[in-house]
Design an enzyme around this catalytic site. Structure first.
Site, PDB file in Angstrom:
ATOM      1  N   ASP A  94     -17.936  10.567 -14.412  1.00 42.32           N
ATOM      2  CA  ASP A  94     -18.578  11.404 -13.408  1.00 42.32           C
ATOM      3  C   ASP A  94     -17.527  12.344 -12.837  1.00 42.32           C
ATOM      4  O   ASP A  94     -16.595  11.907 -12.155  1.00 42.32           O
ATOM      5  CB  ASP A  94     -19.180  10.522 -12.307  1.00 42.32           C
ATOM      6  CG  ASP A  94     -19.911  11.326 -11.251  1.00 42.32           C
ATOM      7  OD1 ASP A  94     -19.875  12.574 -11.303  1.00 42.32           O
ATOM      8  OD2 ASP A  94     -20.515  10.705 -10.347  1.00 42.32           O
ATOM      9  N   TYR A 210     -19.549  30.279 -10.306  1.00 42.96           N
ATOM     10  CA  TYR A 210     -19.481  29.723 -11.665  1.00 42.96           C
ATOM     11  C   TYR A 210     -18.593  30.571 -12.569  1.00 42.96           C
ATOM     12  O   TYR A 210     -17.663  30.037 -13.192  1.00 42.96           O
ATOM     13  CB  TYR A 210     -20.885  29.570 -12.257  1.00 42.96           C
ATOM     14  CG  TYR A 210     -20.859  29.177 -13.722  1.00 42.96           C
ATOM     15  CD1 TYR A 210     -20.556  27.867 -14.095  1.00 42.96           C
ATOM     16  CD2 TYR A 210     -21.108  30.103 -14.727  1.00 42.96           C
ATOM     17  CE1 TYR A 210     -20.504  27.500 -15.436  1.00 42.96           C
ATOM     18  CE2 TYR A 210     -21.064  29.749 -16.060  1.00 42.96           C
ATOM     19  CZ  TYR A 210     -20.757  28.448 -16.415  1.00 42.96           C
ATOM     20  OH  TYR A 210     -20.701  28.085 -17.737  1.00 42.96           O
ATOM     21  N   LYS A 214     -14.869  29.613 -14.429  1.00 43.18           N
ATOM     22  CA  LYS A 214     -14.627  29.783 -15.859  1.00 43.18           C
ATOM     23  C   LYS A 214     -13.444  30.716 -16.107  1.00 43.18           C
ATOM     24  O   LYS A 214     -12.687  30.535 -17.067  1.00 43.18           O
ATOM     25  CB  LYS A 214     -15.898  30.305 -16.544  1.00 43.18           C
ATOM     26  CG  LYS A 214     -17.026  29.279 -16.559  1.00 43.18           C
ATOM     27  CD  LYS A 214     -16.603  28.036 -17.337  1.00 43.18           C
ATOM     28  CE  LYS A 214     -17.564  26.896 -17.259  1.00 43.18           C
ATOM     29  NZ  LYS A 214     -17.168  25.735 -18.074  1.00 43.18           N
TER      30      LYS A 214
END
Length: 334
Positions: A94, A210, A214
């Site tokens: 996790d 996001y 990246k």
């Protein structure tokens, strides 16, 4: 218009690549290899898992949050490929828990004789602000835990290289969305991660979070590879872009615009997964590189342009400080 390199020309090339370009189906053998794929019960990771099993890997570790879902994926892979069920193990991990990441890495060290590929595919994308552990959630999952796992498993990858005279791969699944952000946080006087974790200063740009995580992956991969090369390139470290795909990654971004883009442009998860396999089997020329459609490509201007090298070093230094606070001296594993 998006930030970064998001010009009309760039967007036209993106659309062309989505509609007309992709990797060929992989054929390189994984015989005798042990492969770990995070987030491999669905989507890109699941399709990549089917490929490495079909290409002969000796052991596949499906690393997922839900063992139940992982076991279901295992049954499907066995049925599809006809492989021996003993080839596939399902292990829990996790990425919202550093303890879970450490437990997983300890098990890797204890139970696996070798690791030839660590393919870090698991990620989260959202437009909502959420706090997990000591960071905004996407920072924790996509950056901190992702690289914590990498640094914890690096000794096993190096040991595999030495013991079996091979070139193991440490591959990160990044995104071409990293071209679309300006990364204004890079100049924050209080520190890059401190700025990213400041809700009052970041919430207006949450839609960029996001792609920013990246982008950070691309920076860190380049710095890791450069530093490893000073000793020896015993492990190939790279990152790959699968493109816009039909997957569960966008489940928290499921607005009309996203649904329309996926309907018109998205690759299938199988097509996208070919990019993962191309990187996980790439040669020395892929070390430290960003791959797209299975080939080395130049990343965003913010990475390779003026000031990029300084930002790269700053990010790496800040990240190592955070990782060493979680696991003392883990940064020395590189």
């Amino acid at each position: 218009m998006p930030g970064g390199d998001g010009t009309p020309g760039h967007m036209a090339r993106f659309i062309g690549a989505q509609l007309f370009g992709n990797c060929p189906k992989p054929t390189q053998s994984f015989a005798g290899q042990t492969v770990i794929i995070t987030g491999s019960n669905t989507g890109l990771g699941f399709e990549a898992a089917k490929y490495v099993v079909g290409l002969g890997c000796a052991k596949l570790i499906i690393a997922v949050r839900s063992v139940e879902k992982g076991e279901s994926a295992k049954r499907s892979i066995v049925q599809t490929t006809g492989c021996d069920p003993k080839v596939i193990d399902v292990w829990p991990i996790d990425l919202t828990s550093y303890d879970s990441v450490r437990t997983f890495a300890d098990r890797v060290d204890r139970e696996l004789d070798r690791v030839d590929v660590l393919l870090e595919n698991a990620a989260v994308a959202s437009v909502e602000w959420n706090w997990v552990l000591d960071n905004e959630r996407m920072v924790t999952v996509n950056v901190i835990s992702t690289f914590l796992l990498a640094f914890l498993v690096l000794p096993k990858l190096k040991e595999t290289a030495s013991k079996f005279n091979t070139k193991p791969h440490l591959t990160f699944v990044t995104s071409d969305t990293h071209f679309l952000v300006d990364f204004k946080e890079k100049d924050a006087p209080e520190g890059i991660f401190n700025r990213l974790n400041d809700k009052t200063k970041s919430i207006k740009n949450q839609s960029e979070r996001y792609p920013t995580t990246k982008l950070i992956q691309v920076f860190i991969v380049r710095e890791m590879a450069a530093r490893l090369a000073k000793q020896s390139t015993s492990v190939i470290i790279n990152c790959t872009n699968p493109g816009l795909c039909q997957s569960e990654l966008s489940r928290e971004l499921d607005g009309l615009q996203i649904r329309a883009a996926k309907f018109v442009l998205a690759r299938t998860a199988e097509e996208g997964s070919r990019n993962l396999i191309a990187a996980a089997a790439g040669g020395n020329e892929t070390h430290g590189q960003y791959l797209d459609m299975g080939k080395v490509k130049t990343p965003a201007t913010v990475v390779v342009g003026a000031g990029g090298a300084e930002t790269q070093r700053r990010l790496y230094t800040e990240l190592m400080e955070k990782l060493d606070m979680i696991v003392p001296r883990v940064s020395a594993n590189l």
